[in-house]
Design a protein around this motif. Structure first.
Motif, PDB file in Angstrom:
ATOM      1  N   PRO A 190       0.549  -1.499  -0.120  1.00  0.00           N
ATOM      2  CA  PRO A 190       0.174  -0.252  -0.015  1.00  0.00           C
ATOM      3  C   PRO A 190       0.750   1.638  -0.527  1.00  0.00           C
ATOM      4  O   PRO A 190       0.450   2.117  -0.782  1.00  0.00           O
ATOM      5  CB  PRO A 190      -1.061   0.086   0.847  1.00  0.00           C
ATOM      6  N   ALA A 191       1.975   1.428   0.661  1.00  0.00           N
ATOM      7  CA  ALA A 191       2.843   2.685   0.477  1.00  0.00           C
ATOM      8  C   ALA A 191       3.741   2.683  -0.869  1.00  0.00           C
ATOM      9  O   ALA A 191       4.226   3.496  -0.552  1.00  0.00           O
ATOM     10  CB  ALA A 191       4.133   2.713   1.645  1.00  0.00           C
ATOM     11  N   HIS A 192       3.501   1.372  -1.454  1.00  0.00           N
ATOM     12  CA  HIS A 192       4.508   1.922  -2.833  1.00  0.00           C
ATOM     13  C   HIS A 192       3.652   3.445  -3.291  1.00  0.00           C
ATOM     14  O   HIS A 192       3.013   2.928  -3.746  1.00  0.00           O
ATOM     15  CB  HIS A 192       4.423   0.092  -3.827  1.00  0.00           C
ATOM     16  N   PRO A 193       4.582   4.043  -4.686  1.00  0.00           N
ATOM     17  CA  PRO A 193       3.345   4.758  -5.176  1.00  0.00           C
ATOM     18  C   PRO A 193       2.759   4.552  -6.252  1.00  0.00           C
ATOM     19  O   PRO A 193       1.803   4.685  -6.678  1.00  0.00           O
ATOM     20  CB  PRO A 193       4.768   5.368  -5.994  1.00  0.00           C
ATOM     21  N   MET A 194       3.337   3.624  -7.060  1.00  0.00           N
ATOM     22  CA  MET A 194       2.772   2.923  -8.592  1.00  0.00           C
ATOM     23  C   MET A 194       0.905   2.787  -7.754  1.00  0.00           C
ATOM     24  O   MET A 194       0.179   2.623  -8.381  1.00  0.00           O
ATOM     25  CB  MET A 194       3.378   1.928  -8.714  1.00  0.00           C
ATOM     26  N   SER A 195       0.904   1.844  -6.103  1.00  0.00           N
ATOM     27  CA  SER A 195      -0.209   1.953  -5.177  1.00  0.00           C
ATOM     28  C   SER A 195      -0.874   3.226  -5.515  1.00  0.00           C
ATOM     29  O   SER A 195      -2.702   3.105  -6.010  1.00  0.00           O
ATOM     30  CB  SER A 195      -0.119   1.382  -3.815  1.00  0.00           C
ATOM     31  N   ALA A 196      -0.670   4.215  -5.171  1.00  0.00           N
ATOM     32  CA  ALA A 196      -1.762   5.313  -5.094  1.00  0.00           C
ATOM     33  C   ALA A 196      -1.642   6.007  -6.320  1.00  0.00           C
ATOM     34  O   ALA A 196      -3.325   6.805  -7.140  1.00  0.00           O
ATOM     35  CB  ALA A 196      -0.385   6.468  -4.875  1.00  0.00           C
ATOM     36  N   VAL A 197      -1.738   5.449  -7.766  1.00  0.00           N
ATOM     37  CA  VAL A 197      -1.521   5.751  -8.995  1.00  0.00           C
ATOM     38  C   VAL A 197      -3.093   4.613  -9.066  1.00  0.00           C
ATOM     39  O   VAL A 197      -3.806   5.479  -9.902  1.00  0.00           O
ATOM     40  CB  VAL A 197      -0.307   5.678 -10.379  1.00  0.00           C
ATOM     41  N   LEU A 198      -2.905   3.109  -8.680  1.00  0.00           N
ATOM     42  CA  LEU A 198      -3.797   2.643  -9.108  1.00  0.00           C
ATOM     43  C   LEU A 198      -4.577   2.863  -9.286  1.00  0.00           C
ATOM     44  O   LEU A 198      -5.825   2.615  -9.444  1.00  0.00           O
ATOM     45  CB  LEU A 198      -3.308   1.335  -8.864  1.00  0.00           C
ATOM     46  N   ARG A 199      -4.730   3.204  -7.789  1.00  0.00           N
ATOM     47  CA  ARG A 199      -5.727   3.432  -7.157  1.00  0.00           C
ATOM     48  C   ARG A 199      -6.567   5.092  -7.067  1.00  0.00           C
ATOM     49  O   ARG A 199      -8.010   4.968  -7.564  1.00  0.00           O
ATOM     50  CB  ARG A 199      -5.171   3.912  -4.825  1.00  0.00           C
ATOM     51  N   GLU A 200      -5.994   6.294  -7.467  1.00  0.00           N
ATOM     52  CA  GLU A 200      -6.342   7.378  -7.772  1.00  0.00           C
ATOM     53  C   GLU A 200      -6.453   6.846  -9.630  1.00  0.00           C
ATOM     54  O   GLU A 200      -7.842   7.736 -10.206  1.00  0.00           O
ATOM     55  CB  GLU A 200      -5.132   8.322  -8.718  1.00  0.00           C
ATOM     56  N   GLY A 201      -6.611   6.342  -9.865  1.00  0.00           N
ATOM     57  CA  GLY A 201      -7.074   5.435 -12.041  1.00  0.00           C
ATOM     58  C   GLY A 201      -8.206   4.958 -11.563  1.00  0.00           C
ATOM     59  O   GLY A 201      -9.347   5.147 -12.488  1.00  0.00           O
ATOM     60  N   LEU A 202      -8.395   3.511 -10.527  1.00  0.00           N
ATOM     61  CA  LEU A 202      -9.373   3.456  -9.796  1.00  0.00           C
ATOM     62  C   LEU A 202     -10.941   4.458 -10.021  1.00  0.00           C
ATOM     63  O   LEU A 202     -12.100   4.196 -10.059  1.00  0.00           O
ATOM     64  CB  LEU A 202      -9.311   2.787  -8.735  1.00  0.00           C
ATOM     65  N   ALA A 203     -10.392   5.416  -9.130  1.00  0.00           N
ATOM     66  CA  ALA A 203     -11.170   6.370  -8.690  1.00  0.00           C
ATOM     67  C   ALA A 203     -12.213   6.992  -9.273  1.00  0.00           C
ATOM     68  O   ALA A 203     -13.488   7.728  -9.742  1.00  0.00           O
ATOM     69  CB  ALA A 203     -10.793   6.938  -7.633  1.00  0.00           C
ATOM     70  N   ARG A 204     -10.946   7.423 -10.336  1.00  0.00           N
ATOM     71  CA  ARG A 204     -11.246   8.581 -11.933  1.00  0.00           C
ATOM     72  C   ARG A 204     -11.828   7.366 -13.130  1.00  0.00           C
ATOM     73  O   ARG A 204     -12.476   8.378 -13.669  1.00  0.00           O
ATOM     74  CB  ARG A 204      -9.847   9.309 -12.463  1.00  0.00           C
TER      75      ARG A 204
END
Length: 90
Positions: free
Chosen positions: A59-73
């Motif tokens: 969960p702390a990996h930067p790609m995790s944040a990018v994937l979650r943002e893509g999922l939310a958008r």
């Protein structure tokens, strides 16, 4: 390197293996991943599987944040083109 149907070039998998990768680099890899999806598959179809596979484990990996943002958008509103897009609300 071969991936699977949700990550055909294994770009997302490899991003998690890059030590010290930054969020801007992850965004660039994400864009390349989205452009490399097979015809007929959309990112909103593949993202839940990638989040479950990678982001939940790291969960702390930067790609995790990018994937979650893509999922939310993924389900956001879209602008209509042509005269309807320029007309404004009545």
């Amino acid at each position: 390197m071969k991936g699977d149907r949700f990550d055909p070039k294994a770009l997302i998998r490899e991003a998690y293996r890059i030590e010290g990768i930054s969020e801007p680099e992850c965004r660039s890899i994400f864009m390349d991943w989205a452009l490399s999806l097979p015809e007929g598959m959309e990112a909103v179809e593949a993202l839940p599987a990638l989040v479950a596979r990678h982001a939940e484990a790291e969960p702390a990996h930067p790609m995790s944040a990018v994937l979650r943002e893509g999922l939310a958008r993924g389900d956001g509103p879209r602008r209509r083109g042509g005269w309807r897009g320029r007309r404004g609300r009545a």
